[in-house]
Write an enzyme that holds these catalytic residues in place. Structure first.
Site, PDB file in Angstrom:
ATOM      1  N   SER A  45     -12.180  -0.053  -0.529  1.00  0.00           N
ATOM      2  CA  SER A  45     -12.189  -0.879   0.682  1.00  0.00           C
ATOM      3  C   SER A  45     -13.589  -1.428   0.947  1.00  0.00           C
ATOM      4  O   SER A  45     -13.765  -2.348   1.742  1.00  0.00           O
ATOM      5  CB  SER A  45     -11.716  -0.060   1.894  1.00  0.00           C
ATOM      6  OG  SER A  45     -12.426   1.161   1.971  1.00  0.00           O
ATOM      7  N   ASP A  83     -13.148   6.210  -5.622  1.00  0.00           N
ATOM      8  CA  ASP A  83     -11.906   5.435  -5.725  1.00  0.00           C
ATOM      9  C   ASP A  83     -11.956   4.572  -6.990  1.00  0.00           C
ATOM     10  O   ASP A  83     -12.849   3.726  -7.132  1.00  0.00           O
ATOM     11  CB  ASP A  83     -11.824   4.522  -4.485  1.00  0.00           C
ATOM     12  CG  ASP A  83     -10.407   4.166  -4.125  1.00  0.00           C
ATOM     13  OD1 ASP A  83      -9.478   4.648  -4.793  1.00  0.00           O
ATOM     14  OD2 ASP A  83     -10.244   3.418  -3.142  1.00  0.00           O
ATOM     15  N   LYS A 113      -9.726   9.000  -7.070  1.00  0.00           N
ATOM     16  CA  LYS A 113      -8.433   8.623  -6.487  1.00  0.00           C
ATOM     17  C   LYS A 113      -7.891   7.425  -7.253  1.00  0.00           C
ATOM     18  O   LYS A 113      -8.674   6.546  -7.643  1.00  0.00           O
ATOM     19  CB  LYS A 113      -8.587   8.253  -5.002  1.00  0.00           C
ATOM     20  CG  LYS A 113      -7.291   7.723  -4.378  1.00  0.00           C
ATOM     21  CD  LYS A 113      -7.381   7.589  -2.881  1.00  0.00           C
ATOM     22  CE  LYS A 113      -7.980   6.287  -2.384  1.00  0.00           C
ATOM     23  NZ  LYS A 113      -7.288   5.065  -2.851  1.00  0.00           N
ATOM     24  N   GLU A 115      -4.351   4.611  -7.367  1.00  0.00           N
ATOM     25  CA  GLU A 115      -3.160   4.112  -6.664  1.00  0.00           C
ATOM     26  C   GLU A 115      -1.945   4.123  -7.590  1.00  0.00           C
ATOM     27  O   GLU A 115      -2.054   3.753  -8.756  1.00  0.00           O
ATOM     28  CB  GLU A 115      -3.413   2.677  -6.165  1.00  0.00           C
ATOM     29  CG  GLU A 115      -4.529   2.588  -5.147  1.00  0.00           C
ATOM     30  CD  GLU A 115      -4.733   1.160  -4.627  1.00  0.00           C
ATOM     31  OE1 GLU A 115      -3.973   0.246  -5.016  1.00  0.00           O
ATOM     32  OE2 GLU A 115      -5.675   0.968  -3.829  1.00  0.00           O
ATOM     33  N   GLU A 181      -0.247   5.529   2.654  1.00  0.00           N
ATOM     34  CA  GLU A 181      -0.754   4.387   3.433  1.00  0.00           C
ATOM     35  C   GLU A 181       0.406   3.506   3.892  1.00  0.00           C
ATOM     36  O   GLU A 181       1.263   3.117   3.080  1.00  0.00           O
ATOM     37  CB  GLU A 181      -1.756   3.576   2.598  1.00  0.00           C
ATOM     38  CG  GLU A 181      -2.309   2.385   3.386  1.00  0.00           C
ATOM     39  CD  GLU A 181      -3.577   1.771   2.812  1.00  0.00           C
ATOM     40  OE1 GLU A 181      -4.119   2.283   1.814  1.00  0.00           O
ATOM     41  OE2 GLU A 181      -4.035   0.758   3.387  1.00  0.00           O
TER      42      GLU A 181
END
Ligand code: KIV
Length: 267
Positions: A45, A83, A113, A115, A181
């Site tokens: 982000s 991330d 991390k 996704e 999320e």
């Protein structure tokens, strides 16, 4: 002593909720760490809230390593998660291993991390089997926003069942926690009850084991877009604007600096 994976799992076992926050630089990581937050995510982000892009797909491995290393220098106690950015793990297990290793070796992170649920199970397992702790991330996955749209996931029966399968796939692959999320609260609650690893919610209601917020959102520092799931616990952008205005006025009128802010000759 730095927080361990076992301590994170212990929170879930004891039914203790815990906070996670993102951080992208040394001073913020220091504050977050000193406030006792046990998990810090160097989220991609940062592409939005630090670098001003309109998508996380522009964030590269080198940028993530640069920021993660700064966060690790600032956080003495929290477990730091790096991330993995867009296409640093989706193209194959070897690439994923090499890039995950960079987070640990070059930046000093303790975990990564990535996704994706079922689709990333094999990659997650490959990393975990080789000693790299992995946090999963399902529901709305920003790196796929062009494909899936910017919206709550898992609202229909089919989509909800798919999310439950994703959650189990992440756990079965060996991840130590999973971010949910933009997931309907009831579904996040059900997944939380079914998993043995902690669920970390963002826009997923109050019943997750933990919550994560983007630090710039909760501090009121990034205000271009304030998501519905974010709460501003401070208004740092306003405070900074006011401080900069006061400084500028002080310079213009000559009240800053004073003798105290400088030095003079010895004799
Ligand atoms: O990049 C990020 O900050 C994230 C959190 C929102 C979980 O992935």
């Amino acid at each position: 002593m730095r927080v361990t994976l076992q301590e994170i799992l212990g929170f879930k076992k004891r039914g203790e909720r815990f906070p996670m926050l993102t951080a992208y630089d040394y001073p913020t990581a220091k504050v977050v760490d000193e406030a006792g937050v046990p998990l810090i995510l160097v989220g991609d982000s940062l592409g939005n809230v630090v670098l001003g892009y309109d998508s996380t797909v522009f964030v590269t491995m080198d940028v993530m390593i640069h920021h993660t290393a700064a966060v690790v220098r600032g956080a003495k106690r929290a477990l730091v998660v790096g991330d993995m950015p867009f296409m640093s793990y989706q193209t194959g297990t070897v690439t994923a291993l090499e890039n995950a290793a960079r987070f640990l070796r070059e930046a000093g992170a303790q975990a990564v991390k990535l996704e994706g649920g079922e689709v990333m199970a094999e990659t997650t397992k490959a990393l975990v089997d080789r000693g790299i702790p992995v946090m999963g991330h399902i529901g709305f996955t920003p790196q796929s926003a062009y494909q899936i749209g910017q919206r709550v996931q898992g609202r229909s029966i089919d989509a909800a069942e798919k999310l439950v399968r994703d959650a189990h796939a992440v756990e079965d692959a060996g991840a130590f926690a999973v971010v949910l999320e933009l997931v309907p609260s009831e579904l996040a609650k059900l997944i939380t009850e079914r998993l043995t690893i902690p669920t970390i919610g963002i826009g997923a209601g109050p019943d997750c084991d933990a919550q994560v917020q983007v630090v710039s959102d909760m501090l009121g520092l990034y205000t271009d877009f304030v998501p519905r799931h974010a709460k501003q616990f401070a208004r740092l952008a306003d405070d900074m604007r006011s401080a900069v205005t006061t400084y500028s006025e002080s310079v213009r009128e000559g009240s800053f600096p004073t003798e105290e802010n400088g030095s003079s000759l010895k004799d």
